[in-house]
Design a protein around this motif. Sequence first.
Motif, PDB file in Angstrom:
ATOM      1  N   ASP A  94       0.858  -1.191   0.000  1.00 13.57           N
ATOM      2  CA  ASP A  94       0.000   0.000   0.000  1.00 13.57           C
ATOM      3  C   ASP A  94       0.895   1.243   0.000  1.00 13.57           C
ATOM      4  OD1 ASP A  94      -1.900   1.858   0.144  1.00 13.57           O
ATOM      5  OD2 ASP A  94      -2.777   1.229   2.056  1.00 13.57           O
ATOM      6  N   ARG A  95       1.400   1.564  -1.187  1.00 15.27           N
ATOM      7  CA  ARG A  95       2.344   2.683  -1.331  1.00 15.27           C
ATOM      8  C   ARG A  95       1.938   3.522  -2.536  1.00 15.27           C
ATOM      9  NH1 ARG A  95       8.113  -0.051   0.015  1.00 15.27           N
ATOM     10  NH2 ARG A  95       7.412  -1.169   1.881  1.00 15.27           N
ATOM     11  N   ALA A  96       2.557   4.708  -2.642  1.00 18.52           N
ATOM     12  CA  ALA A  96       2.203   5.612  -3.743  1.00 18.52           C
ATOM     13  C   ALA A  96       2.515   4.966  -5.097  1.00 18.52           C
ATOM     14  CB  ALA A  96       2.971   6.913  -3.595  1.00 18.52           C
ATOM     15  N   GLY A  97       3.704   4.396  -5.228  1.00 15.53           N
ATOM     16  CA  GLY A  97       4.081   3.759  -6.494  1.00 15.53           C
ATOM     17  C   GLY A  97       4.168   2.259  -6.307  1.00 15.53           C
ATOM     18  N   LEU A  98       4.153   1.540  -7.418  1.00 14.51           N
ATOM     19  CA  LEU A  98       4.212   0.080  -7.307  1.00 14.51           C
ATOM     20  C   LEU A  98       5.649  -0.398  -7.086  1.00 14.51           C
ATOM     21  CD1 LEU A  98       2.743  -2.617  -7.414  1.00 14.51           C
ATOM     22  CD2 LEU A  98       2.808  -2.519  -9.897  1.00 14.51           C
ATOM     23  N   TYR A  99       6.588   0.227  -7.792  1.00 11.46           N
ATOM     24  CA  TYR A  99       7.984  -0.204  -7.672  1.00 11.46           C
ATOM     25  C   TYR A  99       8.887   0.840  -7.005  1.00 11.46           C
ATOM     26  CZ  TYR A  99       6.070  -3.024 -11.445  1.00 11.46           C
ATOM     27  OH  TYR A  99       5.270  -3.827 -12.206  1.00 11.46           O
ATOM     28  N   GLY A 100       8.441   2.096  -7.017  1.00  9.37           N
ATOM     29  CA  GLY A 100       9.298   3.139  -6.479  1.00  9.37           C
ATOM     30  C   GLY A 100       8.482   4.350  -6.060  1.00  9.37           C
ATOM     31  N   ASP A 101       9.151   5.331  -5.451  1.00  6.93           N
ATOM     32  CA  ASP A 101       8.439   6.499  -4.917  1.00  6.93           C
ATOM     33  C   ASP A 101       8.157   7.529  -6.015  1.00  6.93           C
ATOM     34  OD1 ASP A 101      10.782   7.833  -5.400  1.00  6.93           O
ATOM     35  OD2 ASP A 101      11.479   7.781  -3.328  1.00  6.93           O
ATOM     36  N   GLU A 102       7.622   8.674  -5.591  1.00  7.37           N
ATOM     37  CA  GLU A 102       7.195   9.697  -6.551  1.00  7.37           C
ATOM     38  C   GLU A 102       8.344  10.210  -7.412  1.00  7.37           C
ATOM     39  OE1 GLU A 102       6.676   9.712  -3.377  1.00  7.37           O
ATOM     40  OE2 GLU A 102       4.551   9.966  -2.923  1.00  7.37           O
ATOM     41  N   THR A 103       9.574  10.142  -6.875  1.00  3.34           N
ATOM     42  CA  THR A 103      10.702  10.667  -7.647  1.00  3.34           C
ATOM     43  C   THR A 103      11.229   9.625  -8.638  1.00  3.34           C
ATOM     44  OG1 THR A 103      12.401   9.866  -6.129  1.00  3.34           O
ATOM     45  CG2 THR A 103      11.445  12.032  -5.632  1.00  3.34           C
ATOM     46  N   GLY A 104      10.593   8.461  -8.669  1.00  4.41           N
ATOM     47  CA  GLY A 104      11.015   7.431  -9.615  1.00  4.41           C
ATOM     48  C   GLY A 104      12.093   6.511  -9.053  1.00  4.41           C
ATOM     49  N   ARG A 105      12.506   6.742  -7.761  1.00  2.62           N
ATOM     50  CA  ARG A 105      13.534   5.882  -7.173  1.00  2.62           C
ATOM     51  C   ARG A 105      12.936   4.567  -6.688  1.00  2.62           C
ATOM     52  NH1 ARG A 105      16.672   9.474  -3.224  1.00  2.62           N
ATOM     53  NH2 ARG A 105      14.510   9.532  -2.627  1.00  2.62           N
ATOM     54  N   ALA A 106      13.601   3.443  -7.036  1.00  9.03           N
ATOM     55  CA  ALA A 106      13.084   2.126  -6.620  1.00  9.03           C
ATOM     56  C   ALA A 106      13.079   2.026  -5.101  1.00  9.03           C
ATOM     57  CB  ALA A 106      13.947   1.024  -7.212  1.00  9.03           C
ATOM     58  N   TYR A 107      12.067   1.377  -4.537  1.00  3.61           N
ATOM     59  CA  TYR A 107      12.023   1.183  -3.082  1.00  3.61           C
ATOM     60  C   TYR A 107      13.202   0.315  -2.645  1.00  3.61           C
ATOM     61  CZ  TYR A 107       7.201   2.861  -3.326  1.00  3.61           C
ATOM     62  OH  TYR A 107       6.079   3.612  -3.543  1.00  3.61           O
ATOM     63  N   LEU A 108      13.775   0.677  -1.514  1.00  2.00           N
ATOM     64  CA  LEU A 108      14.948  -0.056  -1.039  1.00  2.00           C
ATOM     65  C   LEU A 108      14.599  -1.482  -0.609  1.00  2.00           C
ATOM     66  CD1 LEU A 108      16.698   2.788   0.995  1.00  2.00           C
ATOM     67  CD2 LEU A 108      17.329   1.853  -1.249  1.00  2.00           C
ATOM     68  N   ASP A 109      13.324  -1.707  -0.260  1.00  5.28           N
ATOM     69  CA  ASP A 109      12.962  -3.057   0.194  1.00  5.28           C
ATOM     70  C   ASP A 109      12.296  -3.889  -0.914  1.00  5.28           C
ATOM     71  OD1 ASP A 109      10.625  -1.603   0.119  1.00  5.28           O
ATOM     72  OD2 ASP A 109       9.838  -2.358   2.017  1.00  5.28           O
ATOM     73  N   ASN A 110      12.563  -3.556  -2.188  1.00  8.68           N
ATOM     74  CA  ASN A 110      11.943  -4.345  -3.264  1.00  8.68           C
ATOM     75  C   ASN A 110      12.318  -5.819  -3.178  1.00  8.68           C
ATOM     76  OD1 ASN A 110      10.295  -2.513  -4.436  1.00  8.68           O
ATOM     77  ND2 ASN A 110      11.702  -1.936  -6.097  1.00  8.68           N
ATOM     78  N   VAL A 111      13.520  -6.085  -2.712  1.00 12.21           N
ATOM     79  CA  VAL A 111      13.922  -7.493  -2.606  1.00 12.21           C
ATOM     80  C   VAL A 111      13.035  -8.214  -1.588  1.00 12.21           C
ATOM     81  CG1 VAL A 111      15.779  -7.062  -0.910  1.00 12.21           C
ATOM     82  CG2 VAL A 111      15.870  -9.075  -2.366  1.00 12.21           C
ATOM     83  N   ALA A 112      12.731  -7.551  -0.477  1.00 14.18           N
ATOM     84  CA  ALA A 112      11.853  -8.168   0.528  1.00 14.18           C
ATOM     85  C   ALA A 112      10.429  -8.273  -0.008  1.00 14.18           C
ATOM     86  CB  ALA A 112      11.874  -7.330   1.808  1.00 14.18           C
ATOM     87  N   ARG A 113       9.990  -7.234  -0.720  1.00 12.98           N
ATOM     88  CA  ARG A 113       8.607  -7.206  -1.216  1.00 12.98           C
ATOM     89  C   ARG A 113       8.348  -8.342  -2.205  1.00 12.98           C
ATOM     90  NH1 ARG A 113       7.631  -2.327  -4.156  1.00 12.98           N
ATOM     91  NH2 ARG A 113       5.465  -2.177  -3.474  1.00 12.98           N
ATOM     92  N   PHE A 114       9.288  -8.534  -3.147  1.00  8.45           N
ATOM     93  CA  PHE A 114       8.970  -9.488  -4.207  1.00  8.45           C
ATOM     94  C   PHE A 114       9.423 -10.921  -3.897  1.00  8.45           C
ATOM     95  CE2 PHE A 114       8.126  -5.463  -6.304  1.00  8.45           C
ATOM     96  CZ  PHE A 114       6.873  -5.749  -6.824  1.00  8.45           C
ATOM     97  N   THR A 115      10.351 -11.097  -2.961  1.00 11.34           N
ATOM     98  CA  THR A 115      10.597 -12.475  -2.513  1.00 11.34           C
ATOM     99  C   THR A 115       9.403 -12.937  -1.671  1.00 11.34           C
ATOM    100  OG1 THR A 115      11.936 -11.592  -0.704  1.00 11.34           O
ATOM    101  CG2 THR A 115      13.132 -12.487  -2.590  1.00 11.34           C
ATOM    102  N   PHE A 116       8.852 -12.002  -0.899  1.00 11.64           N
ATOM    103  CA  PHE A 116       7.614 -12.307  -0.158  1.00 11.64           C
ATOM    104  C   PHE A 116       6.495 -12.673  -1.134  1.00 11.64           C
ATOM    105  CE2 PHE A 116       3.453 -10.430   0.734  1.00 11.64           C
ATOM    106  CZ  PHE A 116       3.014 -11.277   1.746  1.00 11.64           C
TER     107      PHE A 116
END
Length: 491
Positions: A94-116
């Motif tokens: 439940d975040r603003a972007g699916l892969y990253g924030d408003e500035t286009g930067r990838a979320y730092l926990d993407n590895v945790a998000r998608f392994t989950f």
Amino acid sequence: MNILMVSAEAFPFSKTGGLGDVVGSLSQALAQSGEQVTVLLPYWPAGHAGPPPARLATGLNTSFPGDPAEFGIRVDRPHEGLTYLLIDAPNLFDRAGLYGDETGRAYLDNVARFTFFGRAVLKVIDHCSLPTDVLHLHDWHAGLLPWQRRFSSGSKTVAPVGIVQTIHNIAYQGRFAADDWKWTGLPRSAFSLEGIEFWGDWSMLKAGILAADQITTVSPTYAQELLGADQGKGFEGILASRQARLTGIINGIDRDKWNPASDSHLECRYDLATVGVGKAACKRRLQLDWGLPARHDVPLIGMVGRLTEQKGIDALLLFAKHLLNRETQFAILGQGDRNLEELVTQLAECYPDRVRAKIGFHESEARRIYAAADGFFMPSRFEPCGLSQLLAMRYGAIPIVHAVGGLIDTVVDATPSTIERRTATGFHFHRWSEEALIGVFARVEEAFRSRLVWDGLIASAMQADWSWAKSVPQYQRVYGQACRFAQRAGS
Ligand code: ADP
């Protein structure tokens, strides 16, 4: 067949580009042809305009130490044969972007998000006892799942299942540092050359490619391009070793959802018989609304897409000074990299009566551009398939494309002979250079001046059938092959 689609995106629940469109419309087309399709995806509330889908279960967990304590499942069954199951884990999705924030930067926990995500999908399959003949994994987000299944103790999904991995864009590899290996939950032995290790890191896309019984990508030309170092982006060797399992299948579009005859966003709806009047009204409306001179005698060129290096928007800079002497107008809609957003905005400021731009993701404006534009410019550096040119053709906007990947497979270049045979649907340019761009726009302008030629292009483009009718049987064939391979291997 019981087909489980596993994807980060599927329209109408989430879409940041073509992936969402394709998974949504392919699933629907397969269901309409008699398959039982279940789409598993993260529940991303910000990406969905409608009311939240109903809760099916709550309080599930994967018992992996780093995962959120509990997650739920939401469900939607839009019609016979098609079910969406959404993994509801608010602290991860439940975040603003699916892969990253408003500035286009990838979320730092993407590895945790998608392994989950992979573990959660396995849990949902067990929890709902979903019958499964085929697991169809889309892009990197789902690639670990077969490995997690192989190494998980409690999974009930033991019967052979055909695994299909689709590469929508090899630039997105789900590549993470060796230090992040702990998130996979896999034994260290899988971090190897024959396993998921990838140039010192590891890659979730590699995981999917290796585990798959069949690999597909989204056009035959891109399938060939992926075998070369230039486009393979580090995967050329791996794919060459699995070449016999690799097929290119062109994406389709949902012709009902994208239909100028029923599109409520348009100033004037039209079909092939009324396209002249309809497009003229849509063009005038857009010119007035966007602040361009309302001229019908100059070509209006649309651009809609992610502002990333791939899409080549900076091509406009290469030849801006030439084009802008020529009265051709541009209407550009996109969002993405900050510097490219700035570049487009500056171009519009420099040439206000030639170039107008909107930064953002606006479904309605995109549709208005497809309808208003005479031409549609796609200078992509590479393009796996491309949907925008298919949508443009559906709306009678003539694609002007860099001859790469799926753009070669879907746009017939206007030459004297294809114009004569009335098969031409657009314009190719072959080199990414100032000269080539000047050349192609000279051809576009010449064709635009001849009503006969331009009307012929519009008619062929609008009549070209890019529905799923041809591609669905190809996927069904691939599914059948994947099941046979899986049964033979007993996986
Ligand atoms: P990709 O998947 O590489 O982004 P495609 O051409 O395959 O490119 O698909 C792009 C899809 O996303 C099309 O449906 C296009 O209309 C839509 N799209 C892209 N950018 C925007 C935007 N800024 N606003 C609205 N729709 C957009």
